[in-house]
Design an enzyme around this catalytic site. Structure first.
Site, PDB file in Angstrom:
ATOM      1  N   TYR A  67       0.762  -1.109  -0.010  1.00  0.00           N
ATOM      2  CA  TYR A  67      -0.031  -0.088   0.070  1.00  0.00           C
ATOM      3  C   TYR A  67       0.725   1.136   0.061  1.00  0.00           C
ATOM      4  O   TYR A  67       1.778   1.253   1.027  1.00  0.00           O
ATOM      5  CB  TYR A  67      -0.963  -0.068   1.312  1.00  0.00           C
ATOM      6  CG  TYR A  67      -1.696   1.325   1.315  1.00  0.00           C
ATOM      7  CD1 TYR A  67      -3.047   1.481   0.916  1.00  0.00           C
ATOM      8  CD2 TYR A  67      -0.998   2.419   2.014  1.00  0.00           C
ATOM      9  CE1 TYR A  67      -3.789   2.536   1.055  1.00  0.00           C
ATOM     10  CE2 TYR A  67      -1.901   3.611   2.076  1.00  0.00           C
ATOM     11  CZ  TYR A  67      -2.935   3.809   1.630  1.00  0.00           C
ATOM     12  OH  TYR A  67      -3.893   4.941   1.833  1.00  0.00           O
TER      13      TYR A  67
ATOM     14  N   GLU B  60      -3.195   7.541  -4.190  1.00  0.00           N
ATOM     15  CA  GLU B  60      -3.316   6.324  -3.539  1.00  0.00           C
ATOM     16  C   GLU B  60      -2.989   5.021  -4.197  1.00  0.00           C
ATOM     17  O   GLU B  60      -3.864   5.160  -5.337  1.00  0.00           O
ATOM     18  CB  GLU B  60      -4.419   5.998  -2.634  1.00  0.00           C
ATOM     19  CG  GLU B  60      -4.474   4.912  -1.605  1.00  0.00           C
ATOM     20  CD  GLU B  60      -5.766   4.628  -1.085  1.00  0.00           C
ATOM     21  OE1 GLU B  60      -5.907   4.861   0.043  1.00  0.00           O
ATOM     22  OE2 GLU B  60      -6.757   4.140  -1.786  1.00  0.00           O
TER      23      GLU B  60
END
Ligand code: GDP
Ligand code: MN
Length: 380
Positions: A101, A189
């Protein structure tokens, strides 16, 4: 402005961030054509501006043309958390060894940028933060200094990404930071950022929010704006420069100031009604703005009463009153209007409206009274 995944990936590409080859498709046949072009296996992905598409059945692997047909047919029209899928992104499927992530966002209290990196990607970062907070490596970045490669290298080490992924990930993070800052994002993101069995690092998903305050230096954002909403009310409001969000209820709301608009929704709810929209006409709103606001609300067939809640500050209530009258002379408003007018020049404003009041144009002395009146009219 939130981007669709495919737009986020296009945006990433401009900054040299690796993504899988693919294309958009709006029909099953287009999906097949894209799959044939990029080569099997492919992933068929719902394009909706909401997370958790995978879990909702909006991300499917297809090994051949029949599977593409089946999955594209299933996913188009699928309702994912209230978002109906109208467009697909088809890309070459990647083999996944690891899911990471990575994100950048603004850290307002610290007046800095915040990077988040984790070797545990693929799941929602909120879940990781809750269950395993030490698995996230936070990096506070001074906006003047920026993110250099040396810092990124320390960061991927601290986040315990796999050795083979570290150098590529560090380079990618510098590019992602460049995308986030030069590209004027509020959020950039990647979840998951993957490591393939062949040792390649690239972005499998993209979540990008652009900072509207910077739109003046990004004429190229126009292409993103074109796909922003398919709510005709929101389109119309945008054209008129209004700060409008469509909702499902029956009471059209006009208020000046976002705080008052939100309080108005609350009060309407509190007395048993439901709002058809959020609409903040802002400070200094004049007759033209008021007329435009009424026109947008009038275009919503669900609206059976309109509640205009104005507390004059910079906005002068007499201007608002003139706006209401002007709008009524321009368009015939289908629903009755209840006004609560207070603040700067309220007395003058009420005087302007007084000769025009009737059972379709009503004033009430307080916000609560006006909300009750609007709700009872809406249900009548
Ligand atoms: P989200 O659920 O909306 O976040 O959609 P994602 O694009 O993140 O996809 C959800 C999950 O599908 C990912 O975490 C992956 O596990 C899986 N996935 C997506 N693309 C691929 C792919 O190319 N290959 C494989 N094997 N899995 C994928
Ligand atoms: Mn994802």
């Amino acid at each position: 402005m939130d981007l669709f995944e495919y737009q986020g990936k296009q945006y990433f590409s401009r900054f040299g961030i690796a993504v899988s080859p693919g294309d958009i498709a709006d029909t099953v046949e287009e999906a097949v054509a894209v799959a044939e072009r990029v080569g099997y296996p492919v992933v068929v992905k719902a394009q909706v501006k909401v997370g958790g598409r995978g879990k909702a059945g909006g991300v499917k692997l297809a090994n051949d043309v029949d599977e593409v047909r089946r999955h594209a047919g299933d996913i188009l029209g699928l309702d994912i958390k209230g978002h109906v899928v109208r467009r697909l992104w088809i890309e070459r499927s990647s083999d996944i060894a690891k899911e990471y992530y990575a994100s950048f966002t603004l850290d307002r209290p610290h007046k800095s940028h915040l990077g988040m990196l984790s070797a545990q990607g693929g799941v929602e970062i909120e879940v990781v933060a809750e269950e395993n907070p030490e698995a996230i490596a936070f990096l506070s970045i001074d906006p003047v200094h920026g993110l250099d490669l040396a810092t990124a290298r320390r960061w991927v080490h601290e986040a315990e990404l796999d050795e083979v992924a570290r150098e590529q990930a560090a380079e990618l993070l510098v590019k992602l930071y460049d995308c986030y800052t030069t590209g004027d994002c509020d959020l950039a993101e990647i979840n998951p950022l993957i490591l393939t069995p062949e040792g390649q690092v690239h972005a499998l998903d993209a979540k990008v929010t652009l900072d509207e305050n910077a739109s003046f230096r990004h004429p190229e954002w126009e292409e993103f704006r074109a796909t922003e909403t398919d709510d005709p009310r929101e389109k119309m409001a945008k054209e008129k420069g209004l700060n409008y969000i469509g909702l499902d209820g029956s009471i059209g709301i006009i208020a000046n100031g976002a705080g008052l608009a939100m309080s108005t929704l609350d009060v309407v709810n509190q007395v048993g009604g439901s709002a058809a929209n959020f609409l903040d006409i802002g400070g200094g709103a004049n007759a033209d703005v008021m007329a435009a606001a009424l026109e947008v609300i009038n275009s919503d067939p669900k609206v059976t009463a309109i509640f205009v809640n104005i507390f004059g500050g910079i906005t002068r209530v007499d201007e608002v009153a003139k706006g209401v009258l002007e709008a009524l002379s321009r368009v015939s408003i289908a629903a009755p209007i209840v006004l609560r007018l207070d603040g700067t020049n309220a007395v003058e404003g009420r005087a302007i409206l007084a000769p025009h009041l009737n059972d379709r144009l009503i004033t009430e002395p307080t916000m609560l009274d006006a909300a009750r009146r609007a709700v009872s009219l809406a249900n009548a």
